[in-house]
Design a protein around this motif. Structure first.
Motif, mmCIF file in Angstrom:
data_model
loop_
_atom_site.group_PDB
_atom_site.id
_atom_site.type_symbol
_atom_site.label_atom_id
_atom_site.label_comp_id
_atom_site.label_asym_id
_atom_site.label_seq_id
_atom_site.Cartn_x
_atom_site.Cartn_y
_atom_site.Cartn_z
ATOM 1 N N LEU A 180 0.896 -1.317 -0.102
ATOM 2 C CA LEU A 180 -0.025 -0.008 0.095
ATOM 3 C C LEU A 180 0.986 1.333 0.040
ATOM 4 C CD1 LEU A 180 -3.051 1.052 0.322
ATOM 5 C CD2 LEU A 180 -2.529 1.269 2.661
ATOM 6 N N CYS A 181 1.961 1.233 0.862
ATOM 7 C CA CYS A 181 2.637 2.329 1.011
ATOM 8 C C CYS A 181 3.592 2.621 -0.426
ATOM 9 C CB CYS A 181 3.790 2.376 2.302
ATOM 10 S SG CYS A 181 2.610 2.527 3.723
ATOM 11 N N GLU A 218 3.019 1.739 -3.095
ATOM 12 C CA GLU A 218 2.411 2.062 -4.404
ATOM 13 C C GLU A 218 1.669 3.197 -4.408
ATOM 14 O OE1 GLU A 218 1.286 0.681 -8.462
ATOM 15 O OE2 GLU A 218 3.149 0.225 -7.153
ATOM 16 N N TYR A 219 0.774 3.591 -3.405
ATOM 17 C CA TYR A 219 -0.278 4.341 -3.656
ATOM 18 C C TYR A 219 0.243 5.645 -2.552
ATOM 19 C CZ TYR A 219 -2.683 0.491 -5.773
ATOM 20 O OH TYR A 219 -3.077 -0.351 -6.245
ATOM 21 N N MET A 220 1.141 5.735 -1.745
ATOM 22 C CA MET A 220 1.658 6.851 -0.898
ATOM 23 C C MET A 220 1.319 8.065 -1.758
ATOM 24 S SD MET A 220 2.221 7.449 2.334
ATOM 25 C CE MET A 220 3.351 6.338 3.115
ATOM 26 N N ILE A 258 -0.300 9.356 -3.747
ATOM 27 C CA ILE A 258 -1.742 9.905 -3.854
ATOM 28 C C ILE A 258 -1.888 10.944 -2.792
ATOM 29 C CG2 ILE A 258 -4.154 9.398 -3.647
ATOM 30 C CD1 ILE A 258 -3.465 6.826 -5.137
ATOM 31 N N HIS A 301 8.671 7.407 -7.620
ATOM 32 C CA HIS A 301 7.960 7.376 -6.523
ATOM 33 C C HIS A 301 8.594 8.129 -5.332
ATOM 34 C CE1 HIS A 301 5.399 4.430 -8.496
ATOM 35 N NE2 HIS A 301 4.313 4.631 -7.595
ATOM 36 N N GLY A 310 7.261 5.691 2.431
ATOM 37 C CA GLY A 310 6.950 5.185 0.871
ATOM 38 C C GLY A 310 8.194 4.720 0.500
ATOM 39 N N ARG A 323 9.346 0.756 -0.697
ATOM 40 C CA ARG A 323 9.654 0.393 -2.081
ATOM 41 C C ARG A 323 10.931 -0.677 -2.122
ATOM 42 N NH1 ARG A 323 6.570 1.964 -5.824
ATOM 43 N NH2 ARG A 323 7.763 1.823 -7.699
#
Length: 190
Positions: A28-29, A31-33, A35, A102, A133, A137
């Motif tokens: 979750l962190c 891929e989507y942090m 946002i 990212h 984040g 990764r």
């Protein structure tokens, strides 16, 4: 140096598979942090009316990602899964890993806001989230730790560049404000 990079990667990545919830949180962190960082930028621009800072922050992020592309053309570094290292729990193309886009995205926003906003809570929170984040990764197996460090370095450089030329770049902000004003007037006329 590469041995240090790989050893650090293997230490952080070794926690994969211990707990399903930790793995899910890492994905979750990782891929989507970003946002959350977009939402902060929107909040700054439209709600807090910190438009200049929001635009300069965007410029810093865009410049940082542009530099990432140039670095990627000049230097290729495998991702850990290409090297056959660790456990990969997030699918990713087998492309250049250095630096992490990212992480650059997040740190360039966090650094700019930390230094420029009077309210340090937003900047401090974003710096912590950027680190989480970025390390996520590494945890999920798609970046090495030095990819994250490279992202931080590029984010710092772009802060200094945009900060140094803010007075010259203000013309861009003023242009955006004029477009926004015309758009609002048009909406009010309908």
């Amino acid at each position: 140096m590469e041995e240090i990079n790989q050893n650090l990667f293997l230490k952080l990545n070794s926690f994969v598979g211990i707990n399903h919830w930790i793995d899910s949180f890492g994905i979750l962190c990782a891929e989507y942090m970003p946002i959350l960082f977009i939402l902060v930028e929107v909040y700054l621009f439209f709600i807090l009316k910190k438009k200049n800072i929001a635009i300069f922050t965007f410029m810093s992020m865009a410049l940082a990602l542009g530099i990432n592309q140039v670095v990627g053309l000049l230097y290729f570094h495998n991702r850990p899964f290409i090297d056959g290292l660790g456990h990969t729990i997030l699918n990713h193309l087998p492309e250049n890993s250095f630096p992490s886009d990212h992480t650059t995205f997040m740190f360039s926003i966090a650094i700019y806001l930390y230094i420029k906003l009077e309210n340090k809570i937003i900047g401090e929170s974003l710096l912590i989230l950027s680190l989480i984040g970025g390390l996520s990764r590494v945890f999920v197996g798609i970046h090495y730790p030095f990819d994250i460090l490279g992202s931080i370095f590029i984010s710092l450089i772009t802060f200094f560049i945009i900060n140094k030329f803010e007075f010259k770049l203000q013309v861009v902000n003023d242009f955006i404000f004029k477009i926004e004003e015309k758009f609002i007037i048009k909406l009010q006329g309908e």
